[in-house]
Design an enzyme around this catalytic site. Structure first.
Site, mmCIF file in Angstrom:
data_model
loop_
_atom_site.group_PDB
_atom_site.id
_atom_site.type_symbol
_atom_site.label_atom_id
_atom_site.label_comp_id
_atom_site.label_asym_id
_atom_site.label_seq_id
_atom_site.Cartn_x
_atom_site.Cartn_y
_atom_site.Cartn_z
ATOM 1 N N TRP A 94 16.131 -29.162 14.078
ATOM 2 C CA TRP A 94 17.501 -28.801 14.491
ATOM 3 C C TRP A 94 17.494 -27.644 15.477
ATOM 4 C CZ3 TRP A 94 19.756 -32.978 13.639
ATOM 5 C CH2 TRP A 94 19.504 -33.702 12.472
ATOM 6 N N ASP B 10 23.533 -22.050 12.621
ATOM 7 C CA ASP B 10 23.769 -23.439 12.222
ATOM 8 C C ASP B 10 23.574 -23.499 10.711
ATOM 9 O OD1 ASP B 10 23.674 -26.120 11.602
ATOM 10 O OD2 ASP B 10 22.050 -26.618 12.999
ATOM 11 N N LYS C 255 27.038 -32.634 5.256
ATOM 12 C CA LYS C 255 25.972 -32.191 4.376
ATOM 13 C C LYS C 255 26.533 -31.575 3.090
ATOM 14 C CE LYS C 255 22.815 -33.393 7.365
ATOM 15 N NZ LYS C 255 22.630 -32.635 8.595
HETATM 16 C C1 LIG Z 1 22.266 -32.756 10.092
HETATM 17 C C2 LIG Z 1 22.085 -31.482 10.795
HETATM 18 C C3 LIG Z 1 22.478 -31.314 12.143
HETATM 19 C C4 LIG Z 1 23.057 -32.443 12.958
HETATM 20 O O1 LIG Z 1 24.353 -32.671 12.578
HETATM 21 P P1 LIG Z 1 25.268 -33.770 13.299
HETATM 22 O O2 LIG Z 1 26.603 -33.480 12.683
HETATM 23 O O3 LIG Z 1 24.699 -35.103 12.950
HETATM 24 O O4 LIG Z 1 25.232 -33.513 14.760
HETATM 25 C C5 LIG Z 1 22.308 -30.080 12.721
HETATM 26 N N1 LIG Z 1 21.770 -29.052 12.049
HETATM 27 C C6 LIG Z 1 21.374 -29.167 10.770
HETATM 28 C C7 LIG Z 1 20.790 -27.989 10.067
HETATM 29 C C8 LIG Z 1 21.526 -30.380 10.112
HETATM 30 O O5 LIG Z 1 21.127 -30.506 8.821
#
Ligand SMILES: *Cc1c(COP(=O)(O)O)cnc(C)c1O
Length: 354
Positions: free
Chosen positions: A100, A167, A191
């Site tokens: 990521w 993030d 998530k």
């Molecule tokens: C799943 C995930 C993403 C990507 O998310 P999307 O909503 O599919 O763009 C980015 N960062 C982390 C830490 C993730 O677990």
């Protein structure tokens, strides 16, 4: 039979949330109309958006501290570029803890200089880098609080005079932190908060408006703030369901209460991984994630036996990401301690069989 859902994402949501969300799809609050067929400018939906935004700030302890919560689209992947679009003037620092962060770095490079301040690539990202110096003069420092794929999680965050961007897609609302140390937090809903389709961005208002470039409206945090997160039609189902999950969390006692359960779940599983010779953990112990536990069989000959036992036990979503292999148990807020118990019982049964 309801499965024990260890999926990494989209992932498990509380049963009562799914129930309420499905009712609202048929009839929202007894209005005789579906949630998904009413105007997003209607009183009912405006109240839902306001409530979702307020709950997010309240749960994070960021009310009245100059932050705004926005429910955007495009996933966390869109935030990779939006963060840079809005904040990167000259130089940004990134801590690379895997996939990521890598993707976020790639996007940021389109907007300015990117310094990789630290990386754990040398060991296939099985740890969180420590002991590095953060260079001076960065516009912001970006990190991924929890790496969903490798199962690593920051326990402490670097000190920096730059803005801190995080993030938090896979561990937001899972543990108590001083969230005010961050200037921008973003998280794809799917998530730990809701269904796919919306992304929560929590942004400190006074950091915006400082870059010299022009920003397209849809990618401009200030535009979304000025329109109360309703610049265009929001993903109404994803926002409503996220709101229900945030209400569920608040009724449970908030982040502090869920953190206790999350810690118990993680302890139960990791102690089995450590004590059971059939299994080996992937992430370095001190950096282990409470959300995503990565492990493998010590002996691949046991793969078939283990996987058929998982299936029999109703365990879903345990396959590891292809870049790590093995298994990954994702234990997001809505997963019960009981489900982890079922998995651990299967693991100890494996030891008896081996
Ligand atoms: C799943 C995930 C993403 C990507 O998310 P999307 O909503 O599919 O763009 C980015 N960062 C982390 C830490 C993730 O677990």
């Amino acid at each position: 039979m309801k499965k024990h859902n260890f999926s990494a994402g989209p992932c498990i949501l509380p049963n009562e949330v799914l129930l309420k969300a499905s009712e609202a799809v048929m009839d929202l609050n007894g209005s005789g109309l579906s949630l998904v067929e009413i105007s997003h400018r209607s009183k009912d939906f405006v109240a839902i958006m306001e409530n979702a935004r307020a709950l997010a700030l309240e749960l994070l302890g960021l009310e009245g501290k100059g932050y705004q919560a926005l429910f955007l689209q495009g996933g966390a992947s869109m935030e990779f570029l939006m963060a840079a679009y809005n904040l990167l003037e000259k130089k940004a620092g990134y801590i690379n803890t895997g996939t990521w962060s890598d993707k976020a770095i790639k996007e940021a490079k389109l907007f300015g200089e990117v310094v990789e301040v630290a990386s754990s690539k040398d060991k296939n990202y099985n740890y969180i880098p420590k002991g590095y110096a953060v260079p001076k003069g960065l516009d912001y420092l970006h990190l991924t609080s929890n790496n969903t794929i490798f199962g690593t999680q920051f326990k402490e965050f670097p000190k920096t005079d730059a803005l801190l961007v995080c993030d938090m897609s896979s561990d937001i609302f899972s543990r108590v932190l001083d969230f005010s140390q961050f200037d921008l937090i973003y998280a794809g809903a799917q998530k730990n908060m809701g269904p796919a389709g919306t992304t929560l961005a929590v942004v400190k208002k006074d950091i915006l408006g400082k870059v010299s470039r022009k920003i397209p409206s849809m990618l401009d945090y200030q535009v979304h703030i000025s329109k109360d997160s309703m610049f265009n039609t929001p993903p109404v189902f994803a926002v409503y369901t996220s709101m229900l999950t945030l209400e569920w969390l608040k009724n449970k006692g908030g982040i502090a209460a869920i953190e206790e359960v999350n810690d118990k779940k993680a302890q139960l599983l990791y102690s089995e991984i450590d004590l059971n010779p059939v299994f080996q953990g992937f992430a370095k112990k001190e950096d282990r994630s409470t959300m995503n536990a990565t492990f493998n069989l010590a002996d691949q000959d046991l793969k078939e036996t283990f996987e058929s036992m998982l299936q029999e036990g109703g365990i879903n979503g345990l396959n590891g990401h292809r870049s790590v292999g093995g298994y990954r148990a994702s234990m997001y807020n809505a997963l019960s301690l009981e489900s982890v118990g079922v998995l651990v019982d299967i693991m100890s049964e494996m030891e008896r069989k081996a």
